[in-house]
Design an enzyme around this catalytic site. Sequence first.
Site, mmCIF file in Angstrom:
data_model
loop_
_atom_site.group_PDB
_atom_site.id
_atom_site.type_symbol
_atom_site.label_atom_id
_atom_site.label_comp_id
_atom_site.label_asym_id
_atom_site.label_seq_id
_atom_site.Cartn_x
_atom_site.Cartn_y
_atom_site.Cartn_z
ATOM 1 N N ASP A 224 4.473 -0.711 -5.478
ATOM 2 C CA ASP A 224 4.003 -2.074 -5.745
ATOM 3 C C ASP A 224 3.300 -2.123 -7.095
ATOM 4 O OD1 ASP A 224 5.019 -2.727 -3.318
ATOM 5 O OD2 ASP A 224 3.111 -2.868 -2.276
ATOM 6 N N LYS B 114 10.438 2.254 -2.091
ATOM 7 C CA LYS B 114 10.408 0.853 -1.630
ATOM 8 C C LYS B 114 9.904 -0.034 -2.766
ATOM 9 C CE LYS B 114 7.166 -0.954 1.267
ATOM 10 N NZ LYS B 114 6.826 -2.221 0.585
ATOM 11 N N LYS C 280 12.098 -8.639 3.157
ATOM 12 C CA LYS C 280 11.742 -9.333 4.418
ATOM 13 C C LYS C 280 12.389 -10.715 4.507
ATOM 14 C CE LYS C 280 7.257 -7.066 4.899
ATOM 15 N NZ LYS C 280 6.994 -6.654 3.486
ATOM 16 N N ASP D 184 15.283 -16.315 6.685
ATOM 17 C CA ASP D 184 15.875 -17.659 6.770
ATOM 18 C C ASP D 184 17.164 -17.620 7.603
ATOM 19 O OD1 ASP D 184 16.311 -20.422 6.126
ATOM 20 O OD2 ASP D 184 15.164 -20.083 4.278
ATOM 21 N N THR E 35 21.646 -18.902 4.233
ATOM 22 C CA THR E 35 20.714 -18.829 3.102
ATOM 23 C C THR E 35 20.432 -17.385 2.697
ATOM 24 O OG1 THR E 35 19.730 -20.910 3.769
ATOM 25 C CG2 THR E 35 18.405 -19.528 2.317
ATOM 26 N N GLN F 274 -5.163 -5.169 5.885
ATOM 27 C CA GLN F 274 -4.330 -3.971 6.044
ATOM 28 C C GLN F 274 -5.071 -2.966 6.927
ATOM 29 O OE1 GLN F 274 -1.614 -2.551 6.379
ATOM 30 N NE2 GLN F 274 -0.833 -1.902 4.382
ATOM 31 N N GLN F 275 -4.337 -2.294 7.809
ATOM 32 C CA GLN F 275 -4.936 -1.275 8.675
ATOM 33 C C GLN F 275 -4.196 0.039 8.464
ATOM 34 O OE1 GLN F 275 -6.183 -3.697 12.581
ATOM 35 N NE2 GLN F 275 -3.985 -3.753 12.202
ATOM 36 N N TYR F 276 -4.951 1.088 8.159
ATOM 37 C CA TYR F 276 -4.324 2.371 7.862
ATOM 38 C C TYR F 276 -4.475 3.365 9.006
ATOM 39 C CZ TYR F 276 -3.948 1.074 2.905
ATOM 40 O OH TYR F 276 -3.620 0.468 1.714
ATOM 41 N N GLY G 74 1.686 3.262 -0.114
ATOM 42 C CA GLY G 74 1.556 2.544 -1.375
ATOM 43 C C GLY G 74 0.363 3.044 -2.163
HETATM 44 N N1 5IU Z 1 3.946 -3.495 4.422
HETATM 45 C C1 5IU Z 1 2.763 -3.252 5.071
HETATM 46 N N2 5IU Z 1 2.653 -3.538 6.404
HETATM 47 C C2 5IU Z 1 3.670 -4.089 7.115
HETATM 48 C C3 5IU Z 1 4.892 -4.331 6.433
HETATM 49 C C4 5IU Z 1 4.996 -4.022 5.099
HETATM 50 O O1 5IU Z 1 1.804 -2.753 4.494
HETATM 51 O O2 5IU Z 1 3.541 -4.296 8.315
HETATM 52 I I1 5IU Z 1 6.456 -5.121 7.483
HETATM 53 C C5 5IU Z 1 4.145 -3.159 2.994
HETATM 54 C C6 5IU Z 1 3.225 -3.855 2.035
HETATM 55 C C7 5IU Z 1 3.108 -2.860 0.920
HETATM 56 C C8 5IU Z 1 3.205 -1.510 1.618
HETATM 57 O O3 5IU Z 1 4.242 -2.989 0.072
HETATM 58 O O4 5IU Z 1 3.952 -1.737 2.802
HETATM 59 C C9 5IU Z 1 1.875 -0.868 1.975
HETATM 60 O O5 5IU Z 1 1.094 -0.655 0.834
HETATM 61 P P1 5IU Z 1 -0.325 0.103 0.878
HETATM 62 O O6 5IU Z 1 -0.031 1.527 1.368
HETATM 63 O O7 5IU Z 1 -0.785 0.048 -0.548
HETATM 64 O O8 5IU Z 1 -1.206 -0.656 1.812
#
Ligand code: 5IU
Length: 264
Positions: A37, A59, A92, A95, A99, A208-210, A228
């Site tokens: 990203d 990704k 993701k 639609d 489309t 976000q949850q790790y 990421g």
């Molecule tokens: N991503 C998520 N969670 C999800 C989905 C996709 O974090 O449930 I579906 C994506 C968003 C980002 C990457 O591109 O995965 C995670 O990045 P980080 O490791 O920086 O949080």
Amino acid sequence: MSRLCFSERAKLCTNPTAKQLLHIMENKKSNLCVAADVLYQEELLHLAEVTGPSICVLKTHIDILKDFSPDLLTKLQKIADKHQFILFEDRKFADIGQTVKSQYHDGIYQISSWAHLINAHILPGSGIIQGLQEVGMSRGRGLLLVAEMSSAGNLLHGSYTQAAVGMAHEYSDFVIGFISQRKLTENPKFLHLTPGVHIHNSGDPLGQQYNSPEQIIGKNGSDIIIVGRGIVQAKDPKAAAEIYREAGWAALEKSCRNPSLLQQ
Ligand code: 5IU
């Protein structure tokens, strides 16, 4: 937990991208996907080059680049060929079938021309899979269904997640697995890729949850960790990618009754 070696799993798959990914994982001893990203082409290419030897999947969010130009895609494909990893555009799609066909094939990004792998929400029903399949199947592409998410308060659980598993089985020549937080089916054809992985942090301020690689691979039974910021924002992304690759692979080996089966 029992796991088949990846080459055995590859034999069960009809989809060329699934086969290729499983072979790459086995050959490179990698179940790491880097979530690249970044906002500029140069950063993306640099990240692909330095993390390339450690990853099985790169990704992208191609639409966040501020300086996108089509020649980037040729360069990215060259690096993917050189280091042997799969390109996954995290588009993701969400639609109706008609489309998403255009979103996948047309526009400035022409995703179907370079991304081996894409993903889709199943909210619209199975027409979304049929539409994407019409574009991607003949090119040997693969689709992941978003069955669960990592963010706090998300609505993807219970019968929704189960519906994704049902649709994956129905379209199992094109759907090669899931974005999920855990293994959802014992069918070894399907791959489980999990975002929300960090060795040091437990989350971010936006929900976000790790989890750790050990939790996701070892305990939850997923196949691939998606990392990421743990890599992209590290002082040394190359070294960080190697740390995550080792952690992910070690968790995989530990979760196998016979780790030597992972490689033959
Ligand atoms: N991503 C998520 N969670 C999800 C989905 C996709 O974090 O449930 I579906 C994506 C968003 C980002 C990457 O591109 O995965 C995670 O990045 P980080 O490791 O920086 O949080």
